[in-house]
Scaffold this active site. Sequence first.
Site, mmCIF file in Angstrom:
data_model
loop_
_atom_site.group_PDB
_atom_site.id
_atom_site.type_symbol
_atom_site.label_atom_id
_atom_site.label_comp_id
_atom_site.label_asym_id
_atom_site.label_seq_id
_atom_site.Cartn_x
_atom_site.Cartn_y
_atom_site.Cartn_z
ATOM 1 N N HIS A 101 -3.179 -11.344 1.089
ATOM 2 C CA HIS A 101 -3.029 -10.475 2.251
ATOM 3 C C HIS A 101 -2.655 -9.076 1.810
ATOM 4 O O HIS A 101 -1.955 -8.894 0.811
ATOM 5 C CB HIS A 101 -1.988 -11.029 3.236
ATOM 6 C CG HIS A 101 -0.659 -11.309 2.611
ATOM 7 N ND1 HIS A 101 -0.403 -12.443 1.868
ATOM 8 C CD2 HIS A 101 0.504 -10.604 2.609
ATOM 9 C CE1 HIS A 101 0.849 -12.424 1.446
ATOM 10 N NE2 HIS A 101 1.420 -11.304 1.878
ATOM 11 N N HIS A 103 -0.745 -5.693 3.127
ATOM 12 C CA HIS A 103 0.136 -5.098 4.131
ATOM 13 C C HIS A 103 -0.348 -3.674 4.419
ATOM 14 O O HIS A 103 -0.595 -2.902 3.480
ATOM 15 C CB HIS A 103 1.573 -4.971 3.604
ATOM 16 C CG HIS A 103 2.263 -6.266 3.340
ATOM 17 N ND1 HIS A 103 3.113 -6.839 4.252
ATOM 18 C CD2 HIS A 103 2.253 -7.102 2.265
ATOM 19 C CE1 HIS A 103 3.602 -7.968 3.744
ATOM 20 N NE2 HIS A 103 3.090 -8.144 2.543
HETATM 21 P P1 5GP Z 1 4.536 -11.307 1.371
HETATM 22 O O1 5GP Z 1 6.028 -11.388 1.258
HETATM 23 O O2 5GP Z 1 3.884 -12.613 0.945
HETATM 24 O O3 5GP Z 1 3.912 -10.118 0.716
HETATM 25 O O4 5GP Z 1 4.238 -11.113 2.916
HETATM 26 C C1 5GP Z 1 4.160 -12.175 3.822
HETATM 27 C C2 5GP Z 1 4.283 -11.573 5.191
HETATM 28 O O5 5GP Z 1 3.824 -12.534 6.125
HETATM 29 C C3 5GP Z 1 5.720 -11.205 5.586
HETATM 30 O O6 5GP Z 1 5.782 -9.806 5.852
HETATM 31 C C4 5GP Z 1 5.985 -12.055 6.829
HETATM 32 O O7 5GP Z 1 6.696 -11.360 7.828
HETATM 33 C C5 5GP Z 1 4.588 -12.403 7.298
HETATM 34 N N1 5GP Z 1 4.472 -13.694 7.982
HETATM 35 C C6 5GP Z 1 4.946 -14.889 7.532
HETATM 36 N N2 5GP Z 1 4.644 -15.874 8.416
HETATM 37 C C7 5GP Z 1 3.957 -15.265 9.432
HETATM 38 C C8 5GP Z 1 3.375 -15.782 10.635
HETATM 39 O O8 5GP Z 1 3.416 -16.973 10.952
HETATM 40 N N3 5GP Z 1 2.736 -14.882 11.435
HETATM 41 C C9 5GP Z 1 2.659 -13.561 11.114
HETATM 42 N N4 5GP Z 1 2.031 -12.764 11.977
HETATM 43 N N5 5GP Z 1 3.209 -13.054 9.995
HETATM 44 C C10 5GP Z 1 3.846 -13.894 9.148
#
Ligand code: 5GP
Length: 140
Positions: A101, A103
């Site tokens: 993903h 951001h």
């Molecule tokens: P990472 O820490 O892996 O770079 O980012 C994961 C992101 O996914 C986090 O910013 C978190 O808020 C978001 N996230 C986790 N679970 C969900 C979900 O069920 N729905 C949405 N919309 N965002 C999620």
Amino acid sequence: MHKDDCIFCKIALGKVPAHKIYEDDDVIAFLDISQTTKGHTLVIPKEHFDNYLATPQEVMHKVMDVAQHIGQAQIYVLGAKGVNILTNVNKEAGQSVMHFHVHVIPRYISKEGFRIEMKENPNIKDLSLPALAEQIKKGL
Ligand code: 5GP
Ligand code: ZN
């Protein structure tokens, strides 16, 4: 391919709700649940790949194209003054959801929400930058 235990696969398949911003055959974008800043968006491939480095180039390009458009919209529509576009690879780098993903985080005021600080390595004098550059070059 999808993974049964992956929250972003579930969102891609419509099994878990999300506030969708964009969708085509390969890519979906939706609001991040944390809303680090107002409009914080995630862009993902519909197919499961563990992270950016594990994603085929063609798919990665499609995701990055959508991220660019969303960043532009955050500036034009939300009035953001800047945007952070970033992706974490593996837990050591802060990745918590193991489905690639990107951001797209609109910025309105300096230092609001979060800050990425590139600190100077205190051991920089022990590093040989020419050797390091050569080492990475060999891996390309
Ligand atoms: P990472 O820490 O892996 O770079 O980012 C994961 C992101 O996914 C986090 O910013 C978190 O808020 C978001 N996230 C986790 N679970 C969900 C979900 O069920 N729905 C949405 N919309 N965002 C999620
Ligand atoms: Zn997944």
